[in-house]
Design a protein around this motif. Sequence first.
Motif, PDB file in Angstrom:
ATOM      1  N   PHE A   1       2.097  12.140   3.963  1.00  0.00           N
ATOM      2  CA  PHE A   1       2.102  11.063   2.971  1.00  0.00           C
ATOM      3  C   PHE A   1       2.419  11.633   1.598  1.00  0.00           C
ATOM      4  O   PHE A   1       2.175  12.806   1.308  1.00  0.00           O
ATOM      5  CB  PHE A   1       0.762  10.318   2.945  1.00  0.00           C
TER       6      PHE A   1
ATOM      7  N   THR B   1       1.968  11.054  -2.640  1.00  0.00           N
ATOM      8  CA  THR B   1       1.150  10.405  -3.662  1.00  0.00           C
ATOM      9  C   THR B   1       2.069   9.657  -4.640  1.00  0.00           C
ATOM     10  O   THR B   1       3.244   9.437  -4.355  1.00  0.00           O
ATOM     11  CB  THR B   1       0.272  11.436  -4.388  1.00  0.00           C
TER      12      THR B   1
ATOM     13  N   ARG C   1       5.755   7.932  -4.387  1.00  0.00           N
ATOM     14  CA  ARG C   1       5.750   6.471  -4.269  1.00  0.00           C
ATOM     15  C   ARG C   1       6.435   5.793  -5.449  1.00  0.00           C
ATOM     16  O   ARG C   1       7.196   4.836  -5.279  1.00  0.00           O
ATOM     17  CB  ARG C   1       4.305   5.982  -4.187  1.00  0.00           C
TER      18      ARG C   1
ATOM     19  N   LEU D   1       0.592   5.220   0.145  1.00  0.00           N
ATOM     20  CA  LEU D   1      -0.444   4.214  -0.028  1.00  0.00           C
ATOM     21  C   LEU D   1      -0.161   3.396  -1.276  1.00  0.00           C
ATOM     22  O   LEU D   1       0.359   3.921  -2.263  1.00  0.00           O
ATOM     23  CB  LEU D   1      -1.811   4.873  -0.176  1.00  0.00           C
ATOM     24  N   SER D   2      -0.508   2.128  -1.260  1.00  0.00           N
ATOM     25  CA  SER D   2      -0.445   1.347  -2.484  1.00  0.00           C
ATOM     26  C   SER D   2      -1.493   1.906  -3.450  1.00  0.00           C
ATOM     27  O   SER D   2      -2.462   2.554  -3.030  1.00  0.00           O
ATOM     28  CB  SER D   2      -0.753  -0.126  -2.192  1.00  0.00           C
TER      29      SER D   2
ATOM     30  N   ASP E   1      -4.964   0.792  -2.365  1.00  0.00           N
ATOM     31  CA  ASP E   1      -5.445   1.447  -1.150  1.00  0.00           C
ATOM     32  C   ASP E   1      -5.775   2.914  -1.402  1.00  0.00           C
ATOM     33  O   ASP E   1      -6.727   3.458  -0.837  1.00  0.00           O
ATOM     34  CB  ASP E   1      -4.401   1.335  -0.039  1.00  0.00           C
ATOM     35  N   GLU E   2      -4.980   3.578  -2.244  1.00  0.00           N
ATOM     36  CA  GLU E   2      -5.258   4.977  -2.564  1.00  0.00           C
ATOM     37  C   GLU E   2      -6.615   5.093  -3.260  1.00  0.00           C
ATOM     38  O   GLU E   2      -7.407   5.982  -2.961  1.00  0.00           O
ATOM     39  CB  GLU E   2      -4.149   5.544  -3.442  1.00  0.00           C
TER      40      GLU E   2
ATOM     41  N   VAL F   1      -9.378   4.574  -0.611  1.00  0.00           N
ATOM     42  CA  VAL F   1      -9.557   5.723   0.278  1.00  0.00           C
ATOM     43  C   VAL F   1     -10.269   6.859  -0.457  1.00  0.00           C
ATOM     44  O   VAL F   1     -11.138   7.540   0.099  1.00  0.00           O
ATOM     45  CB  VAL F   1      -8.204   6.189   0.830  1.00  0.00           C
TER      46      VAL F   1
ATOM     47  N   LEU G   1      -8.758  10.266   3.708  1.00  0.00           N
ATOM     48  CA  LEU G   1      -7.851   9.990   4.820  1.00  0.00           C
ATOM     49  C   LEU G   1      -8.351  10.617   6.111  1.00  0.00           C
ATOM     50  O   LEU G   1      -8.229  10.022   7.192  1.00  0.00           O
ATOM     51  CB  LEU G   1      -6.446  10.497   4.490  1.00  0.00           C
TER      52      LEU G   1
ATOM     53  N   LEU H   1      -2.195   1.727   7.604  1.00  0.00           N
ATOM     54  CA  LEU H   1      -2.703   2.230   6.346  1.00  0.00           C
ATOM     55  C   LEU H   1      -1.612   2.535   5.348  1.00  0.00           C
ATOM     56  O   LEU H   1      -1.730   2.257   4.158  1.00  0.00           O
ATOM     57  CB  LEU H   1      -3.525   3.497   6.606  1.00  0.00           C
ATOM     58  N   PHE H   2      -0.514   3.116   5.823  1.00  0.00           N
ATOM     59  CA  PHE H   2       0.568   3.526   4.925  1.00  0.00           C
ATOM     60  C   PHE H   2       1.665   2.483   4.873  1.00  0.00           C
ATOM     61  O   PHE H   2       1.900   1.744   5.822  1.00  0.00           O
ATOM     62  CB  PHE H   2       1.190   4.839   5.396  1.00  0.00           C
ATOM     63  N   ASN H   3       2.367   2.460   3.746  1.00  0.00           N
ATOM     64  CA  ASN H   3       3.552   1.623   3.615  1.00  0.00           C
ATOM     65  C   ASN H   3       4.796   2.416   4.046  1.00  0.00           C
ATOM     66  O   ASN H   3       4.808   3.615   4.016  1.00  0.00           O
ATOM     67  CB  ASN H   3       3.733   1.191   2.153  1.00  0.00           C
TER      68      ASN H   3
END
Length: 321
Positions: free
Chosen positions: A78, A80, A84, A107-108, A111-112, A115, A297, A319-321
Amino acid sequence: MRLALLDIGSTAARLEIVDLDRSRMPRADWSVKARTRLAEHTGPDGSVTELGVEQAVRAVRHCVRAVADKRPDALVAFGTSAVRDAANGAALRQRLSDAAGVRIGVLSPHDEAAVTYHAARRWHGRCGPRLTTVDIGGGTIDVATGTGVRPTDVVSLPFGAARLTRQYLPDDPPRPRHVAELLAAVRGTIPRSLGNFADVDLGHPVALSKVLRQLAVLTESSPGKVARHPDRLSRAKLRPWIPRLAELDQAQRAALPGVSRNRARRILAGAIVAELILRTIGVDELEICPWGLREGLVFRFAEAHGANGGDAFQLMATLFN
């Protein structure tokens, strides 16, 4: 199940292997890190330069090659906010995905923050008195509060230390008028956006980011003695450091206790927003929590592993976009 978790951030890519089958709290038993320097290679328009993309690709390849002989059961990757929120983020994610051999998720901001709060909640116990987390990342600042493993209120704002430095502090050392412009921008938004937190009991307030940990080392150290593992960040001790940091260039800041070279440029912006957040929500100090996004996570994946037989990729899809 041995999960390899690859975190691609603004300064480095870090790959950890965690055994999700342990009965104890999951911890990394192997890790490798390589510099991405994405923050350094992101231009004023938010695009990562070709040099920056190539550096990040090399970092990801280094991590993936290093883990090959460890034979993890799954590799999840993922990015950060540096990945993104990049103006050329779609192309960047594709290049990084090709280098990793798996899709790079993101993550949006909300959501970040949730988490990361989850990690702090697990550090202090699954439930109990109210917990409030403050996180200053590269792209966003996040404040979350709750009494369980999921926060009940989250505010995420695009005022991360790297983003503010790039937008408002182009010179090294910064010009006073640029510092004034940064102060005006955050003072016009943060108090209004965090107003709800000022009106409630925040319970136990904790700090979660590397910027806040480095500020804690800086402010708790004294001449001749470095406070290597401080447990608190005090607003009263932080406030007088802001004008001092504003007068120093990157090299001079990097020579200060606790300030790394990679975060020396952004530490002033981090200090400014940290002091303003604490003042706005009415908190005098934050306890330093050693866990953050990666640990949060790991707990999410561990919970999915226990609930549905270990399909980490199914959780990743949700969970992830």
